[in-house]
Design an enzyme around this catalytic site. Sequence first.
Site, mmCIF file in Angstrom:
data_model
loop_
_atom_site.group_PDB
_atom_site.id
_atom_site.type_symbol
_atom_site.label_atom_id
_atom_site.label_comp_id
_atom_site.label_asym_id
_atom_site.label_seq_id
_atom_site.Cartn_x
_atom_site.Cartn_y
_atom_site.Cartn_z
ATOM 1 N N HIS A 67 40.690 30.836 26.530
ATOM 2 C CA HIS A 67 39.238 30.704 26.742
ATOM 3 C C HIS A 67 38.484 31.205 25.506
ATOM 4 O O HIS A 67 37.506 30.589 25.073
ATOM 5 C CB HIS A 67 38.786 31.568 27.930
ATOM 6 C CG HIS A 67 39.305 31.112 29.258
ATOM 7 N ND1 HIS A 67 40.212 31.843 29.982
ATOM 8 C CD2 HIS A 67 39.028 30.012 30.001
ATOM 9 C CE1 HIS A 67 40.472 31.229 31.119
ATOM 10 N NE2 HIS A 67 39.779 30.107 31.161
ATOM 11 N N LEU A 97 39.743 35.477 32.251
ATOM 12 C CA LEU A 97 39.731 34.943 30.884
ATOM 13 C C LEU A 97 40.921 35.450 30.068
ATOM 14 O O LEU A 97 41.368 36.579 30.220
ATOM 15 C CB LEU A 97 38.419 35.331 30.193
ATOM 16 C CG LEU A 97 37.145 34.849 30.896
ATOM 17 C CD1 LEU A 97 35.906 35.239 30.090
ATOM 18 C CD2 LEU A 97 37.173 33.328 31.120
#
Length: 279
Positions: free
Chosen positions: A36, A32
């Site tokens: 995100h 991530l």
Amino acid sequence: MLVFAKIKSIQQKIKSLKKGTAIGFVPTMGALHKGHLSLIKQAKKENDIVIVSIFVNPTQFDKQEDLVNYPKTIDSDLSLLKSVSCDIVFTPTADEIYSSNIISQLFNFDGLEHQMEGKFRDGHFDGVGTIVKRLFEIVTPTKSYFGEKDFQQLQIIRKMVEKHQISTKIIGCEIYREADGLAMSSRNSRLTKEHRKVAPFIYKTLKEAKKEFGIKSAIEVIDWVENEFKNQPLLELEYFEIAVEETLQPIKNKDQEQKYRAFIAVFADKIRLIDNISL
Ligand code: PAF
């Protein structure tokens, strides 16, 4: 924050939620980054709870090497998710999702799947369709969030939801960029220092192509971009296309009624980077 690896457990939790709870869903493959997190923050604002899935989906990789090398950073992913107050994380194994049969369902996305990425990544969109449909069945989200960096994927998921009458609203979110313009991607962490330095050239060229498109034909703009990349030895252009946003059909001539987007895929050594811009 609750973390579930089993379908049964997450489904039980979802079943126990008060009727009418708005579920925002952000499917990811982990590794991530701020892009995100921006999707999750938007989902937090627009729903009662947010569910994030982390699953590196084997069926959407056309090259085994890419699957093996895909960054896996579950501990830092979970801390990042906590920091943005994610409510539920779903981290299934491949066995849990596919049992022993790791294959894709075959889809017809009305031709969207044959353009751009579809020409270079065999079976990729069948893999994406398979996993996203499965996750929608498990999570039953009210709204689902996808980044516009993968614009073709976004349009394909919209098409799948429409054709399979899946009741989730698809929200496309603007591309999140580094300060120097490079579109955020889990792959950026695999760039060498040298390649990271030149990678912003991709977005710089897209912005210039947008300007050029105001005064030149699509073919002239494509030629211009192809020439620009010839002077950039560290970046290898795979494709640059100008297409209608809705159908993703490449164009030769402009029509005032249509919305267009330019799409690009570039190799920085072995790392494949994609980006796009609305024209
Ligand atoms: O965009 C991605 O990260 C993946 O394609 C997705 C949507 C999570 C499906 O595996």
